[in-house]
Design an enzyme around this catalytic site. Structure first.
Site, PDB file in Angstrom:
ATOM      1  N   LYS A   1       3.053 -15.166   1.808  1.00  0.00           N
ATOM      2  CA  LYS A   1       3.125 -15.837   0.459  1.00  0.00           C
ATOM      3  C   LYS A   1       4.737 -16.162   1.025  1.00  0.00           C
ATOM      4  CE  LYS A   1       1.425 -17.140  -2.675  1.00  0.00           C
ATOM      5  NZ  LYS A   1       0.973 -18.401  -3.398  1.00  0.00           N
TER       6      LYS A   1
ATOM      7  N   ASP B   1      -2.196 -17.613  -0.033  1.00  0.00           N
ATOM      8  CA  ASP B   1      -3.560 -18.399  -1.132  1.00  0.00           C
ATOM      9  C   ASP B   1      -4.800 -19.462  -0.343  1.00  0.00           C
ATOM     10  OD1 ASP B   1      -1.138 -20.530  -1.053  1.00  0.00           O
ATOM     11  OD2 ASP B   1      -1.298 -20.274  -3.481  1.00  0.00           O
TER      12      ASP B   1
ATOM     13  N   ASP C   1     -12.306  -9.587   3.924  1.00  0.00           N
ATOM     14  CA  ASP C   1     -14.384  -9.364   2.942  1.00  0.00           C
ATOM     15  C   ASP C   1     -14.400 -10.602   2.924  1.00  0.00           C
ATOM     16  OD1 ASP C   1     -13.616  -6.506   2.892  1.00  0.00           O
ATOM     17  OD2 ASP C   1     -14.309  -6.590  -0.046  1.00  0.00           O
TER      18      ASP C   1
ATOM     19  N   TYR D   1       1.187  -1.202  -0.068  1.00  0.00           N
ATOM     20  CA  TYR D   1      -0.210  -0.214  -0.187  1.00  0.00           C
ATOM     21  C   TYR D   1       0.780   1.404  -0.229  1.00  0.00           C
ATOM     22  CZ  TYR D   1      -4.886  -1.745   0.844  1.00  0.00           C
ATOM     23  OH  TYR D   1      -5.830  -2.283   0.220  1.00  0.00           O
TER      24      TYR D   1
ATOM     25  N   ASP E   1      -6.954  -7.204   3.788  1.00  0.00           N
ATOM     26  CA  ASP E   1      -7.695  -6.355   2.756  1.00  0.00           C
ATOM     27  C   ASP E   1      -8.482  -7.563   2.326  1.00  0.00           C
ATOM     28  OD1 ASP E   1      -9.151  -4.525   1.852  1.00  0.00           O
ATOM     29  OD2 ASP E   1      -8.248  -4.681   0.097  1.00  0.00           O
TER      30      ASP E   1
HETATM   31  C1  IPM Z   1     -10.715  -1.309   3.541  1.00  0.00           C
HETATM   32  C2  IPM Z   1     -10.760  -1.011   2.263  1.00  0.00           C
HETATM   33  C3  IPM Z   1      -9.701   0.624   1.899  1.00  0.00           C
HETATM   34  C4  IPM Z   1      -8.426  -0.894   2.194  1.00  0.00           C
HETATM   35  C5  IPM Z   1      -9.480   1.093   0.838  1.00  0.00           C
HETATM   36  C6  IPM Z   1     -11.563   1.608   0.995  1.00  0.00           C
HETATM   37  C7  IPM Z   1      -8.424   1.926   0.432  1.00  0.00           C
HETATM   38  O1  IPM Z   1     -10.847  -1.811   1.129  1.00  0.00           O
HETATM   39  O2  IPM Z   1     -10.186  -1.167   4.748  1.00  0.00           O
HETATM   40  O3  IPM Z   1     -10.694  -2.773   3.460  1.00  0.00           O
HETATM   41  O4  IPM Z   1      -8.161  -1.099   0.237  1.00  0.00           O
HETATM   42  O5  IPM Z   1      -7.813  -1.083   2.939  1.00  0.00           O
HETATM   43 MG    MG Z   2     -11.292  -3.984   2.106  1.00  0.00          MG
END
Ligand code: IPM
Ligand code: MG
Length: 370
Positions: free
Chosen positions: A193, A226, A254, A142, A250
């Protein structure tokens, strides 16, 4: 009387709507329980760009640095798809993370019993799920340099992002994961990884050393990221705490969020290192879901992730443990009674809107608080 300085950055999309529900809790706690919250407001993301041409202004950045805690809504949306990269909405969030040095991102994935059937996975796979993803938040790909697109002059361009980690960055995030594991089921799974990335080799080495030096009482496993993703959807209950880098964290968070039935349910907290003098940590609390532009402004967004983020704020920044427990309980009770927003609606139940969900949780919270 104690004062508690809170900065609200509602941002874009459904951010302002869900933050609106938190405001009611703050007003109630100030009135009925003399909580002493002092609110500041600021802009972040697209709304900040529209107002000041920046994804967060210097003034609002200074407010964030001075606050005891920041509550963050969401940023981004198609309206700002073509603004310059440096001032895109997400840049405001990344700047907050970097300048406040919020290196530790905690993303719990809890499956509320009432929602086990709303998951896309089988009920027995997710029922009772309670895992915590600890994501490194200020390093890795990042923020690594170089990060650029260069023109090669032959009709080709080259894009470079840099994945980079120093020992201390891995050590401190591993420490956070081990400490938290001790308050839970005492197990950490580290994901990287190392089979293709040098940063993965170092990650694995440093986590192993940190464990050996200070946390041998905690169980430690390593998984390739993975395979970890695959195991998360195969049998998520094998995990307690997962520690991983910024990018894998990240993605994996999700995935973990979706296991629980709805992205609209999950809070997160990001912390800096404890201040040497006061011991307090800089902190920002935000729902894991994004700005959801497709449903923004319709009054149907689920405010629970935002409310649960506020509960984490009460617990971790203000040590208001009883209040945090009651707020989390109020959310669970309301879900048990079948109250649902559209995203978690089940057959035969008429969904409620954002405001009605917020009001229902608030009424339950008031009755629990006595
Ligand atoms: C998160 C989001 C952020 C990230 C974006 C909005 C920059 O996806 O907080 O997970 O990638 O960290
Ligand atoms: Mg995210």
């Amino acid at each position: 009387m104690t004062t508690r300085k809170l900065l609200l950055l509602s941002g874009d999309g459904i951010g302002p709507e869900t933050m609106g529900e938190v405001r009611k809790f703050i007003a109630y706690m100030n009135e009925a329980h003399s909580a002493g919250f002092e609110l500041e407001e600021g802009h972040v993301g697209g709304v900040a760009y529209d107002t000041h041409g920046q994804s967060i202004s210097e003034t609002d950045m200074a407010k964030a640095m001075a606050a005891d805690a920041v509550l963050f809504g969401a940023v981004g949306g198609p309206k700002w798809d073509s603004v310059p990269y440096d001032v895109r909405p997400e840049a405001g969030l990344l700047r907050l993370r970097k300048e406040m040095e919020l290196f530790a991102n905690l993303r719990p994935a809890i499956c509320y019993p009432a929602l086990a059937s709303a998951s896309s996975l089988r009920q027995d796979v997710v029922e009772g799920l309670d895992i915590l993803i600890v994501r490194e938040l200020t390093g890795g790909v990042y923020f690594g340099d170089p990060k650029e697109i260069t023109d090669l002059g032959n009709g080709q361009k080259r894009a470079v992002d840099t994945q980079v980690y120093d020992t201390y960055e891995i050590e401190r995030i591993a420490g956070v994961a081990f400490e938290l594991a001790r308050t839970r089921s005492n197990k950490v799974t580290s994901m990287e990884k190392r089979n293709v990335m040098k940063s993965g080799v170092l990650w694995n080495e440093v986590v192993t050393q940190t464990h050996k030096a200070n946390y041998q009482d905690v169980e430690l496993d390593h998984m390739l990221a993975d395979a970890g993703g695959m195991q998360l959807v195969r049998w998520p209950k094998q995990f307690d705490v997962i520690v991983t880098d910024n990018l894998f964290g990240d993605m994996l968070s999700d995935v973990a969020a979706m296991l629980t039935g709805s992205l609209g349910m999950l809070p997160s907290a990001s912390f800096g290192a404890p201040d040497e003098k006061t011991g307090s940590r800089k902190a920002l609390y935000e729902p894991v879901h994004g700005s959801a532009p497709d449903i923004a402004g319709q009054g149907i967004a689920n405010p629970i992730a935002m409310l649960a983020s506020f509960a984490m704020c009460l617990r971790y920044s203000f040590n208001m443990v009883a209040e945090a427990d009651q707020l989390e309980k109020a959310i669970a009770n309301v879900l048990d009674r079948g109250v649902r927003t559209t995203d978690i609606a089940s057959d035969g139940i008429k969904p409620v809107g954002t405001v009605e969900m917020g009001d229902t949780v608030l009424a339950e919270f008031k009755s629990l608080m006595g």
